[in-house]
Design a protein around this motif. Structure first.
Motif, PDB file in Angstrom:
ATOM      1  N   ASN A  48       0.777  -1.015   0.134  1.00  0.00           N
ATOM      2  CA  ASN A  48      -0.116  -0.075   0.090  1.00  0.00           C
ATOM      3  C   ASN A  48       0.873   1.334  -0.060  1.00  0.00           C
ATOM      4  N   GLY A  49       0.475   2.377  -0.011  1.00  0.00           N
ATOM      5  CA  GLY A  49       0.844   3.847  -0.190  1.00  0.00           C
ATOM      6  C   GLY A  49       2.072   3.927  -1.339  1.00  0.00           C
ATOM      7  N   TYR A  50       1.705   3.233  -2.451  1.00  0.00           N
ATOM      8  CA  TYR A  50       2.481   2.864  -3.355  1.00  0.00           C
ATOM      9  C   TYR A  50       2.567   4.481  -4.081  1.00  0.00           C
ATOM     10  N   LEU A  51       1.261   5.142  -4.287  1.00  0.00           N
ATOM     11  CA  LEU A  51       1.483   6.522  -5.083  1.00  0.00           C
ATOM     12  C   LEU A  51       1.923   7.438  -3.926  1.00  0.00           C
ATOM     13  N   ASP A  52       2.048   7.302  -2.880  1.00  0.00           N
ATOM     14  CA  ASP A  52       2.495   8.388  -1.832  1.00  0.00           C
ATOM     15  C   ASP A  52       3.834   8.369  -1.525  1.00  0.00           C
ATOM     16  N   THR A  85       8.050   6.219  -6.870  1.00  0.00           N
ATOM     17  CA  THR A  85       7.786   5.159  -7.723  1.00  0.00           C
ATOM     18  C   THR A  85       8.657   4.707  -8.834  1.00  0.00           C
ATOM     19  N   VAL A  86       8.299   3.735  -9.675  1.00  0.00           N
ATOM     20  CA  VAL A  86       9.162   3.308 -10.878  1.00  0.00           C
ATOM     21  C   VAL A  86       9.178   4.654 -11.869  1.00  0.00           C
ATOM     22  N   ALA A  87       7.864   5.112 -12.165  1.00  0.00           N
ATOM     23  CA  ALA A  87       7.845   6.334 -12.971  1.00  0.00           C
ATOM     24  C   ALA A  87       8.856   7.332 -12.561  1.00  0.00           C
TER      25      ALA A  87
END
Lengths: 250, 250
Positions: B169-173, B192-194
């Motif tokens: 969880n929390g990937y985008l934060d 993130t990878v991006a």
């Protein structure tokens, strides 16, 4: 040939009711992140790989695209797409993306939304797309994120504090995943992020941008039930470019 | 300045006993995947960002590197690295990667192993590294995979069938994550990878290859207890290249 899930009545009925099917691009949650990856459309010759109901071809024409070729495996999708336009600048054609033939350097932009995860191998398609692009042309696509496709059994759980979590396993084991999304027995293929990007690079694409879509803070403010869609990435979006010159700088 | 965790006695004691600390590169599980990303070393001027005990600088010299500059924030690490070589082709220097200064076009290869996740922002460092590379020069690095760093509470669980799973969880934060790896309160930064890839692209790097390390099938055969290390990626490995010509093809 890839599983033609869109022509199965149960799946097609479910798919037809999705917000993205009814409202088009503005109903696709990832569109605000995908659209900035697209070049200015004026004058472009565009091919849409897996065009569905034709929302993207019609939008591309409103933005000044010179022509759009919409390809799809599903006769159901194509029939509805054809019924929704009289624009002579849009052509629809049935095509299996696993055996695609496209004219060399015939397009300025290739686009594909949430289709590539139905293909067991993206290498042959990327080779075809690369040859079909002019120098400097772009391939912009979205695909289910490998974090989404990896688990053998997909589903949310909660962590020790009751927060939503998305358990991953099987990440390094690429291949078939069967899920029950909209209908039972939908076959998709899991690939790692590395495989997606390296297959592009190996086919002479330059990675121009990578995005990972999960709900934006604005979307969560408008729809609080989307909060968990920030916990893990849902879609992988990529803009890849054919080199501008055919002279190899290596 | 980034947290100087390697100079904390509890962390340093634990780190010193890791297989990668005792056996060097061959003790680093991801080395078989990282090594093929490296160019032929003969004659190269190399900088190692976060060189630790100096295993990479010494290896680079055995492969014919012309010179290696090893940088680290930790005096403990540098002292041991210096004690392990008399090679005049290797220079060690204390440096904070958040405020790094390097000579322009002074290196053919920049290398960094499992260090960038200690930095709150990789943008300034990537800008510095890019300027420090000659045209065609490479930056090859590993970092903890975003799937590993994302969870607010890291830890394995099991799925409905008893198979190991890694809940995300929390990937985008993006931002700080505090974990208890080797010592309590170790501060790392989730990206993130991006973000990793786009920060490279925005700093005029070309993505040459991306790999995601998890245990190989061979490693699992030799050490069955590593099986779960195929369930999710552990490290992200990237080879990025400075364009060969300074003329902008855009």
């Amino acid at each position: 040939m890839a599983q033609n899930i869109y022509d199965r009545p149960d799946f097609f009925a479910g798919y037809s009711q999705l917000e993205r099917s009814v409202a088009g691009l503005s109903g696709a949650a990832e569109w605000p992140l995908l659209r900035p990856l697209l070049p200015a459309m004026a004058g472009l010759r565009v091919v849409d790989l897996g065009c569905g109901f034709g929302w993207f071809p019609r939008w591309a024409r409103t933005q000044g695209a010179a022509s759009v070729l919409g390809l799809d495996l599903s006769e159901n999708m194509l029939a509805r797409a054809r019924a929704m336009t009289t624009d002579a600048g849009i052509t629809y054609r049935r095509a299996d993306l696993e055996q695609l033939d496209l004219p060399e350097a015939g397009f300025d932009l290739a686009y594909s939304a949430l289709v590539l995860h139905y293909l067991p191998d993206i290498g042959p398609l990327l080779r075809t797309v690369r040859r079909a692009l002019v120098p400097g042309g772009r391939f912009v696509f979205s695909v289910e994120h490998p974090v989404l496709t990896a688990p053998v059994r997909q589903g949310w759980t909660t962590d020790a504090e009751g927060r939503h979590a998305w358990p991953i396993n099987g990440y390094l084991d690429e291949g078939v995943r069967t899920t029950d999304w909209l209908a039972p027995g939908v076959v998709k293929y899991h690939r790692t992020v590395a495989t997606v990007l390296n297959t592009l690079i190996q086919n002479d694409f330059v990675i121009a941008a990578v995005e990972e879509y999960g709900a934006t803070l604005e979307q969560v403010a408008a729809r609080p039930e989307w909060a968990r869609e920030r916990e893990r990435p849902l879609f992988l979006l990529v803009s890849a470019q054919a080199p501008r010159s055919d002279t190899n700088p290596a």
